[in-house]
Design an enzyme around this catalytic site. Structure first.
Site, PDB file in Angstrom:
ATOM      1  N   GLN A 140      37.408  44.913  41.115  1.00  0.00           N
ATOM      2  CA  GLN A 140      36.257  43.857  41.587  1.00  0.00           C
ATOM      3  C   GLN A 140      35.147  43.879  40.690  1.00  0.00           C
ATOM      4  O   GLN A 140      34.895  45.052  40.541  1.00  0.00           O
ATOM      5  CB  GLN A 140      36.135  44.255  42.972  1.00  0.00           C
ATOM      6  CG  GLN A 140      35.324  43.271  43.584  1.00  0.00           C
ATOM      7  CD  GLN A 140      36.034  41.598  43.839  1.00  0.00           C
ATOM      8  OE1 GLN A 140      37.121  41.613  43.837  1.00  0.00           O
ATOM      9  NE2 GLN A 140      35.145  40.760  43.796  1.00  0.00           N
TER      10      GLN A 140
ATOM     11  N   ASP B 294      44.175  39.000  37.796  1.00  0.00           N
ATOM     12  CA  ASP B 294      42.866  38.317  37.620  1.00  0.00           C
ATOM     13  C   ASP B 294      42.753  37.137  36.577  1.00  0.00           C
ATOM     14  O   ASP B 294      42.133  36.253  36.653  1.00  0.00           O
ATOM     15  CB  ASP B 294      41.808  39.082  37.641  1.00  0.00           C
ATOM     16  CG  ASP B 294      40.889  39.413  38.932  1.00  0.00           C
ATOM     17  OD1 ASP B 294      41.092  38.293  39.644  1.00  0.00           O
ATOM     18  OD2 ASP B 294      40.340  40.290  39.203  1.00  0.00           O
TER      19      ASP B 294
ATOM     20  N   LYS C 134      40.982  39.725  50.374  1.00  0.00           N
ATOM     21  CA  LYS C 134      41.919  39.928  49.459  1.00  0.00           C
ATOM     22  C   LYS C 134      43.179  40.930  50.231  1.00  0.00           C
ATOM     23  O   LYS C 134      44.372  40.185  50.191  1.00  0.00           O
ATOM     24  CB  LYS C 134      41.665  40.327  48.178  1.00  0.00           C
ATOM     25  CG  LYS C 134      41.082  39.466  47.214  1.00  0.00           C
ATOM     26  CD  LYS C 134      40.299  40.073  45.925  1.00  0.00           C
ATOM     27  CE  LYS C 134      39.479  38.823  45.321  1.00  0.00           C
ATOM     28  NZ  LYS C 134      38.915  39.242  44.161  1.00  0.00           N
TER      29      LYS C 134
HETATM   30  N1  GUN Z   1      33.924  39.027  41.244  1.00  0.00           N
HETATM   31  C1  GUN Z   1      33.829  37.749  41.504  1.00  0.00           C
HETATM   32  N2  GUN Z   1      35.041  37.047  41.635  1.00  0.00           N
HETATM   33  C2  GUN Z   1      35.939  38.027  41.050  1.00  0.00           C
HETATM   34  C3  GUN Z   1      37.152  37.790  41.057  1.00  0.00           C
HETATM   35  O1  GUN Z   1      37.982  36.703  40.959  1.00  0.00           O
HETATM   36  N3  GUN Z   1      37.960  39.111  40.473  1.00  0.00           N
HETATM   37  C4  GUN Z   1      37.289  39.957  40.128  1.00  0.00           C
HETATM   38  N4  GUN Z   1      37.935  41.363  39.962  1.00  0.00           N
HETATM   39  N5  GUN Z   1      35.950  40.264  40.512  1.00  0.00           N
HETATM   40  C5  GUN Z   1      35.381  39.162  41.027  1.00  0.00           C
END
Ligand code: GUN
Length: 293
Positions: free
Chosen positions: A96, A119, A52
């Site tokens: 995350q 998100d 990211k």
């Molecule tokens: N864990 C697995 N996929 C994601 C996601 O798209 N966003 C976040 N914050 N955590 C994750």
């Protein structure tokens, strides 16, 4: 059979976003700024967050990574979220998941200001999505909708079977594809671990979206000819022949299923890269105040 190349498509979309950022810079407008909070050292989370941050650099966004040891208390994490909610310079942020067991993920999700929830996990954004109102779509469903749109895959009147009912993939996916629009207008079946005769359901699918996290679960005898396969699974399986000791496989047994499919997403290189791109698209929307004033 055509491969839906999520990696190539994500590169195209990143170029489009980069162009927009350059134009924002020329106009001396706000440069999108994404912050990510990473707690502990789960290897999969580390790799997702790295990707990211790297993607932010590629498109010219500002990014901030806040790393915390997994001994952080829930209260301390909630304080960080409060600061990010109030920090004018940050357009959007993510925490995350998964988080260590002593931290309540629901409490954390609810603490994020929906305006900065790029998100799309907060119930305000989920509710807006369900009603077709302006919102941040959760990144994986957003990425899948973009793939269907850009590959001009017909969804109208099709029978879509979504496998898995998580809040972040299966459930929103089922809503998005049943909504009016393109892509959309599907008849949707949401199947899950308690579904009685799963193969009977998957065999009816014109479009099958697999998001259950079981390696190679969908075999050729569970799908019909011409099916469109969207494989959301990213499962690590041991592979001593690889330097890192594992390889990634999807929820679909690619080798046996792909000859029957009209379109299929590979793993890796399918849904995964599109998820990151969707997060960037949401952050751009946040900086331009397109969703919330
Ligand atoms: N864990 C697995 N996929 C994601 C996601 O798209 N966003 C976040 N914050 N955590 C994750």
């Amino acid at each position: 059979m055509s491969i839906i190349d999520g990696k190539a498509l994500s590169e195209i979309i990143k170029l489009e976003i980069r162009e927009e950022v350059l134009s924002l810079k020329e106009q001396r407008k706000n440069i999108p700024h994404l912050a990510a909070v990473l707690v502990g050292n789960n290897p999969a989370s580390e790799s997702y967050v790295k990707s990211k941050v790297r993607s932010c650099e590629q498109v010219g966004f500002e990014s901030t990574l806040i790393r915390k040891d997994d001994s952080i208390t829930e209260e301390e994490l909630l304080d960080i979220i409060k600061d990010l909610n109030e920090e004018d310079d940050v357009d959007g942020f993510i925490v995350q998941l998964p988080l260590p067991k002593h931290i309540d993920e629901t409490k954390v999700t609810l603490a994020i200001d929906p305006k900065k929830d790029v998100d799309g996990f907060h119930p305000v954004n989920f509710g807006r999505m369900a009603q077709g109102l302006p919102c941040y779509l959760p990144a994986t469903p957003f990425g899948i909708m973009t793939m269907l749109e850009r590959y001009e895959i017909e969804t109208e009147g099709k029978h879509c079977v979504v496998l898995g009912r998580s809040n972040i993939v299966g459930s929103p996916m089922s809503i998005l594809l049943s909504r009016k629009g393109t892509p959309g207008n599907c008849t949707v079946t949401l199947a899950h671990s308690r579904t009685k005769d799963l193969a009977a359901e998957t065999l009816r699918a014109d479009i099958l979206i697999a998001a259950i996290g079981i390696p190679n679960f969908i075999s050729a005898d569970m799908v019909k000819d011409g099916v469109v396969i969207i494989d959301v699974g990213i499962n690590r399986i041991d592979d001593p022949s690889r330097k890192r000791g594992y390889r990634l496989v999807g929820d679909v047994d690619y080798e046996s299923v792909s000859p029957k499919a009209s379109f299929i997403t590979p793993v890796p290189g399918g849904v995964g890269p599109m998820t990151v791109t969707s997060l960037l698209a949401n952050t751009l929307k946040a900086s331009k105040k397109e969703v919330y004033l």
